[in-house]
Design an enzyme around this catalytic site. Structure first.
Site, PDB file in Angstrom:
ATOM      1  N   HIS A  14      22.481 104.259  67.769  1.00 24.79           N
ATOM      2  CA  HIS A  14      23.022 103.655  66.551  1.00 24.79           C
ATOM      3  C   HIS A  14      24.431 104.142  66.248  1.00 24.79           C
ATOM      4  CE1 HIS A  14      18.903 102.244  66.142  1.00 24.79           C
ATOM      5  NE2 HIS A  14      19.499 101.222  65.559  1.00 24.79           N
ATOM      6  N   GLU A  56      10.527  93.837  69.473  1.00 24.48           N
ATOM      7  CA  GLU A  56      11.229  94.956  70.116  1.00 24.48           C
ATOM      8  C   GLU A  56      10.287  95.951  70.788  1.00 24.48           C
ATOM      9  OE1 GLU A  56      14.046  96.471  67.259  1.00 24.48           O
ATOM     10  OE2 GLU A  56      12.610  96.458  65.631  1.00 24.48           O
ATOM     11  N   ASP A 105      15.826  98.085  71.456  1.00 28.78           N
ATOM     12  CA  ASP A 105      14.554  98.799  71.501  1.00 28.78           C
ATOM     13  C   ASP A 105      13.631  98.224  72.559  1.00 28.78           C
ATOM     14  OD1 ASP A 105      14.641 100.955  69.661  1.00 28.78           O
ATOM     15  OD2 ASP A 105      14.761  99.474  68.054  1.00 28.78           O
ATOM     16  N   CYS A 154      19.256  89.765  68.699  1.00 26.85           N
ATOM     17  CA  CYS A 154      20.185  90.476  67.820  1.00 26.85           C
ATOM     18  C   CYS A 154      20.493  91.885  68.342  1.00 26.85           C
ATOM     19  CB  CYS A 154      19.658  90.539  66.389  1.00 26.85           C
ATOM     20  SG  CYS A 154      18.133  91.484  66.256  1.00 26.85           S
TER      21      CYS A 154
HETATM   22  C1  PEP Z   1      17.393  96.277  68.499  1.00 23.32           C
HETATM   23  O1  PEP Z   1      16.551  97.159  68.663  1.00 23.32           O
HETATM   24  O2  PEP Z   1      17.820  95.558  69.421  1.00 23.32           O
HETATM   25  C2  PEP Z   1      17.965  96.035  67.178  1.00 23.32           C
HETATM   26  C3  PEP Z   1      18.747  95.022  66.941  1.00 23.32           C
HETATM   27  O3  PEP Z   1      17.670  96.939  66.195  1.00 23.32           O
HETATM   28  P1  PEP Z   1      18.322  98.393  66.152  1.00 23.32           P
HETATM   29  O4  PEP Z   1      19.412  98.439  67.195  1.00 23.32           O
HETATM   30  O5  PEP Z   1      18.863  98.604  64.797  1.00 23.32           O
HETATM   31  O6  PEP Z   1      17.182  99.270  66.484  1.00 23.32           O
HETATM   32 MG    MG Z   2      15.580  98.008  66.959  1.00 23.16          MG
END
Ligand code: PEP
Ligand code: MG
Length: 609
Positions: A232, A476, A500, A547
């Site tokens: 992140h 995910e 994920d 996403c």
């Molecule tokens: C993902 O896991 O692809 C996602 C968009 O959520 P995050 O990256 O915030 O875990």
């Molecule tokens: Mg995620």
């Protein structure tokens, strides 16, 4: 001497600037720029911190002089002498003044910068005794910082404590073995200095919350020793659209405070102290990238259609409501992922955002998007997004498999319902969708939907205005793909969280640079999971998007289109580059090609075509 350090590319582009090192002290240190008229006061603050420590050591020296050799060993006396000598050293004192006066660093930052500079000199010394004086330098720095925070000088209170502390602090002169802590507060206080020199942040590690705060800062690039491409911290760096490299392992040890460095975000390389020839080459590359950006900007209002006429939705991922205008400027057709947890980070207990604060934040994002849809993801804290702003949840053995995302929300239904109410209320101000992260079990789906309905019914019976919501699930976890039909029965849409999904399919910690080479979006198993989800959603007539970071990766655009994806949500900065790929794509050719890729043992080879 020029050195190249190889890491993992996070965010594209090139920047050339002076290194600002953080995270060198064991104390949490605030980093911010002061105003020029605060220089004298800041030097004074540093001086007062130093004077306090000098007075404490002198007192202790006096106490020790009254004790016999058994109670106060010779080493202790020698150590106190050395500490006083270092505190009196003109190079140290003038160095701290330099960082404050010439770079406008706050006093604590100036002190740790000077420590860093001097520690390097000690490291280069041949004489082992002198080399070890670095540990003394670190100790006195720590004591001055403590004194400036008004903390009691416990370590100086008695000789026994003094010795224990030296042990506990692991004052090994060996740099590789040195314990490091992150600079926890740079976030809180970064302000704009009035220096014109581009500054590049170099740190051992930074939490996503730190990174978020740096969004408003002066830095033109980032380098961290640790981290993976989809951690992140990396995601926030990418959203800032400035070059960044993570997983650069020893960068914070090799780079010195104020070194000139180049970050080549495309290649994932950091060049320290570049020669004039290298500098000229990178200046040229920088100009080329500017031209490329200019060319892409012309696509801003071009409709996002494939050559064979398929509409492709290009949405933005945002972290804060203030990002909404940037998403619009970048040509986003809506927000496909608002990571609501960034509102919660660094907040605790009673300070957590309540329903009203969340409602205002979501409403701000909704109004900022001027009628375009905003997809708010319910809070996804845990793993590398710990609430207390620390780098990782250290309290559990496998935090990525622990109380994260929807599991966290369901563990605290009151908090969850107040978020759901806030989202419903924001939906009265424009089109809002809501999506739930990390679902795997039917029981979680049921509990979630029960609480969603409870939140809506409460608002209804209280007469509080709210809007309609489409409710989606993030896919995910591989288990979710395997029961995707259950998800499709219960939700209005799906969104593939590939960051994920890859992590959990391949059992690769997305934040761990030591296994980053195995974090493979093109692994046949990952592609199979994507293909199955997209196909199932399309068959049931429900929208599906990606996403995760994959959506903004232009090397993946054609394949995702070939797999039938028509909705991509990504960092705003990537939208036009992805649009360019869409405009060149013909799904009639890509679909059969994607089937071949799916059938291959080595799908990555197809990307080379
Ligand atoms: C993902 O896991 O692809 C996602 C968009 O959520 P995050 O990256 O915030 O875990
Ligand atoms: Mg995620």
């Amino acid at each position: 001497m020029t050195i190249s350090i190889h890491g993992i590319s996070v965010s594209r582009g090139i920047t050339i600037g002076r290194a600002v090192l953080v995270a060198s002290s064991r104390m949490d240190v605030a980093h911010y720029f002061i105003e020029p008229d605060q220089v004298d006061a800041e030097i004074d603050r540093a001086r007062r911190g130093r004077d306090t420590v000098v007075a404490e050591i002198s007192r202790l020296q006096h106490t020790v002089s009254q004790l016999g050799p058994k109670d106060a060993p010779q080493e202790l006396r020698a150590m106190l002498d050395v500490h006083l000598m270092l505190l009196d050293d003109q190079e140290v004192i003038e160095g701290v003044k330099h960082w404050i006066r010439d770079r406008l660093y706050n006093a604590e930052w100036a002190i740790t910068s000077q420590l860093e500079a001097i520690a390097r000199q000690f490291d280069e010394m041949e004489d082992a005794y002198l080399r070890e004086r670095k540990a003394d330098m670190e100790q006195i720095t720590e004591k001055v910082l403590r004194a400036m925070k008004g903390l009691p000088a416990t370590a100086l209170a008695n000789a026994q404590h003094f010795q224990n502390e030296a042990k506990a602090l692991d004052l090994s002169p060996n740099l590789a073995g040195r314990r490091r802590t992150k600079a926890k507060e740079p976030n809180a206080d970064i302000r704009l200095g009035d220096t014109d020199v581009p500054l590049v942040l170099v740190a051992h590690e930074l939490s996503p919350a730190d990174m978020l705060q740096f969004k408003q800062s002066v830095f033109t690039g980032f380098v961290t020793d640790v981290g993976g491409k989809t951690s992140h911290t990396a995601i926030v760096a990418r959203s800032m659209d400035i070059p960044a490299v993570v997983g650069a392992r020893t960068a914070s040890l090799l780079v010195r405070q104020d070194d000139w460095i180049i970050i080549d975000g495309d290649a994932g390389v950091v060049i320290v102290d570049p020669s004039p020839i290298i500098l000229a080459e990178y200046n040229y590359k920088q100009r080329q990238l500017e031209l490329e950006r200019g060319r892409l900007a012309r696509l801003l209002t071009t409709p996002s259609l494939t050559l064979d006429g398929h509409k492709v939705e290009l949405l933005a991922n945002i972290e804060m409501p203030a990002d909404a205008p940037l998403a619009l400027e970048a040509g986003a057709q809506g927000v496909g992922l608002f990571r609501s947890e960034f509102l919660f980070m660094g907040r605790h207990g009673a300070d957590l955002p309540d329903e009203e604060e969340q409602y205002l934040a979501y409403r701000h994002a909704v109004e900022g998007m001027k009628g375009l849809p905003v997809t708010i993801r319910t809070v996804d804290v845990g793993a590398d997004k710990s609430m207390d702003g620390a780098i990782q949840d250290q309290g559990h053995l496998n935090p990525a498999l622990g109380l994260r995302a929807i599991r966290w929300s369901l563990a605290d239904p009151d908090m969850f319902v107040s978020q759901l109410r806030a989202i419903y209320r924001a939906a009265a101000h424009g089109p809002v969708k809501m999506m739930i992260p990390m679902l795997a079990h039917l029981s979680e789906i049921r509990q979630t939907l029960t609480l969603v309905e409870q939140a809506r019914a409460q608002l209804h019976s209280e007469g509080v205005p709210y809007g309609q919501l489409e409710i989606g699930a993030m896919i995910e976890i591989p288990a979710a793909v395997l029961i995707v039909h259950t998800f499709l029965r219960h939700f209005d849409f799906l969104s593939l969280g590939t960051n994920d999904l890859i992590q959990y399919t391949l059992a690769i910690d997305r934040t761990d640079e030591s296994v980053a080479h195995l974090y493979d979006p093109m692994h046949p198993a990952v592609l199979r999971l994507l293909a199955d989800t997209i196909a199932a959603a399309r068959q049931s007539g429900k929208p599906v998007s990606v996403c995760g970071e994959m959506a903004g990766d232009i090397t993946m655009t054609r394949l995702l289109l070939g797999l039938g994806l028509r909705c991509f949500s990504m960092h705003p900065a990537q939208i036009l580059a992805v649009k360019q790929e869409v405009l060149r794509a013909d799904t009639r050719k890509l679909e059969p090609w994607a089937l071949q890729v799916l059938a291959s043992e080595e799908p990555a080879n197809f990307l080379l075509q």
